[in-house]
Design an enzyme around this catalytic site. Structure first.
Site, PDB file in Angstrom:
ATOM      1  CB  CYS A 103       7.793   2.044  10.758  1.00 33.50           C
ATOM      2  SG  CYS A 103       6.347   3.183   9.976  1.00 33.50           S
ATOM      3  CE  LYS A 126       5.394  -0.494   7.236  1.00 33.54           C
ATOM      4  NZ  LYS A 126       5.923  -0.085   5.963  1.00 33.54           N
ATOM      5  CG  ASP A 134       3.481   2.118  -5.106  1.00 33.21           C
ATOM      6  OD1 ASP A 134       4.162   2.979  -4.563  1.00 33.21           O
ATOM      7  OD2 ASP A 134       3.674   1.696  -6.565  1.00 33.21           O
ATOM      8  CG  ASP A 135       4.900   4.297  -0.834  1.00 32.28           C
ATOM      9  OD1 ASP A 135       5.427   3.780   0.003  1.00 32.28           O
ATOM     10  OD2 ASP A 135       5.577   4.912  -1.772  1.00 32.28           O
ATOM     11  CG  ASP A 165       1.594   3.747   8.110  1.00 33.90           C
ATOM     12  OD1 ASP A 165       1.566   2.922   9.143  1.00 33.90           O
ATOM     13  OD2 ASP A 165       2.273   3.612   7.165  1.00 33.90           O
ATOM     14  CG  ASP A 168       2.422   5.645   3.076  1.00 34.29           C
ATOM     15  OD1 ASP A 168       3.398   5.582   2.729  1.00 34.29           O
ATOM     16  OD2 ASP A 168       1.662   4.745   3.607  1.00 34.29           O
ATOM     17  N   GLY A 193     -13.497   8.881  12.071  1.00 37.11           N
ATOM     18  CA  GLY A 193     -12.510   7.935  12.339  1.00 37.11           C
ATOM     19  C   GLY A 193     -13.219   6.746  13.117  1.00 37.11           C
ATOM     20  CG  ASP A 227       7.028   6.565   2.366  1.00 36.14           C
ATOM     21  OD1 ASP A 227       6.857   5.494   1.983  1.00 36.14           O
ATOM     22  OD2 ASP A 227       6.175   6.957   3.234  1.00 36.14           O
TER      23      ASP A 227
END
Length: 360
Positions: free
Chosen positions: A24, A27, A57-58, A75, A98, A146, A234
């Site tokens: 992360c 980001k 928000d998540d 994510d 999330d 995916g 989170d």
């Protein structure tokens, strides 16, 4: 020391050497992200969309019927560790977080895969996917599909879908004056990742890093079911300060954090004091530091930990004081022994020019 297990015999570069920012920590900085989103045009918002982008928000939440709402999020990031299996586990755990943070239960996932095919072997890439699949099995869900591309840097993550009762959706913006704040996991993953890149993280430190980053935030649905739990989020790439600020902005009240109560991973303070930190912690502070009031003499190492980007970080819960014991009991029951009360939401609303986050 840099633990590397399960790598194929063919000599390959370290996964972290292929990414300009891992986990992360890669980001986009919050200030830059705000500038990017400011010019986007919003379509009419359907009534069934219970949570969109308005509160940062998540996850998004869409009401299906009176008893069910769909939680949808995605994510992905570049490697934070060199072991491919561990990288896959961390990325998948982070993506599913999330859903848990909204009070939801995951139902399935889709894999997002971008890999430098000419650099990494199919065996290594396969181990990354196996790591992600192992986490999804632990969460009781399938990876149902995916998308894959050939990319310059390794990228892996999930689209995660879940279900929640509409009455149990917990946004990051619904904290109330007088609430207590409880954090589920200790801070310091970003510092550990910086130490790993410099070959300074020993085997015990690496084990602690993997244990916290691959621990699913399964308390989420049980927390959302508790009376007195008003908001959940989170703590990830924007650090504890950044995500606490989102809580403060959403509810219109300043948030106070008692820094001495914030749990830290063993060894990370010493690394931070030695200057072993990520560039993302500085970018985070540059983006929102004007909204944070620090006590006199607050050490640079502490500020770096306050803004340290967390990969697969802990849940931050805002609850009525009388609900705090039940919140801690839920965390303990799910194996989160480090969960702690770290602050509160002020009674007075934030005024013009006043700090939204106060560190004590």
């Amino acid at each position: 020391m840099n633990p590397n297990t399960d790598l194929p015999e063919r000599t390959e570069p370290r996964l972290t050497s292929l990414s300009h920012g891992g986990g992360c920590g890669c980001k986009i900085a919050p200030g830059v992200l705000s500038d990017i989103l400011r010019g986007t045009t919003q379509l009419p918002i359907p009534e069934a969309l219970l949570v969109g982008i308005e509160t940062a928000d998540d996850a998004a939440v869409y009401r299906l019927n009176d008893a069910q709402a769909l939680v949808a999020t995605t994510d992905f990031f570049m490697p934070i560790v060199d072991d491919p299996f561990d990288f896959g586990r961390i990325a998948a755990t982070n993506a599913l977080s999330d859903v848990y943070a909204m009070g939801g239960t995951p139902i399935m996932a889709l894999a997002l895969v971008g890999m430098p095919i000419s650099v990494l072997s199919t065996a290594t890439i396969g181990r990354i996917l196996e790591g992600g699949a192992s986490v999804c099995r632990a969460a009781g869900i399938p990876i149902a599909g995916g998308h894959t591309i050939d990319s310059v840097e390794p990228i892996y993550g999930l689209v995660a879908l879940g279900l929640v009762h509409p009455a149990r959706v917990r946004r990051n913006a619904d904290a109330r004056a007088g609430d207590w704040l409880i954090l589920g996991k200790p801070l310091g993953v970003g510092v550990q990742s910086a130490a790993l890149k410099k070959d300074l993280l020993d085997a015990a430190g690496y084990a602690r890093m993997i244990e916290t980053t691959t621990r699913l935030n399964t308390p989420g649905p049980d927390l959302a079911a508790l009376d007195g739990v008003h908001a959940i989020t989170d703590v990830t790439g924007f650090g504890l300060a950044g995500h606490a600020l989102e809580v403060a902005r959403g509810c219109g009240h300043a948030v106070q954090i008692d820094w001495a109560r914030v749990p830290l991973l063993e060894g990370v303070r010493a690394f931070a004091e030695a200057g072993v930190v990520t560039g993302a912690s500085g970018r985070n502070w540059a983006a929102y530091g004007a909204e944070v009031a620090l006590p006199e003499g607050f050490a640079p190492a502490d500020r770096a930990l306050l803004t340290d980007p967390q990969t697969s970080g802990g849940l931050l819960v805002s609850c009525a004081p009388e609900a705090a014991a039940n919140v801690l009991e839920v965390f303990q029951r799910h194996g989160f022994a480090d969960a702690a009360v770290i602050g509160r939401v002020d009674a007075a609303p934030t005024g013009e020019g006043a700090a939204c986050l106060v560190i004590r």
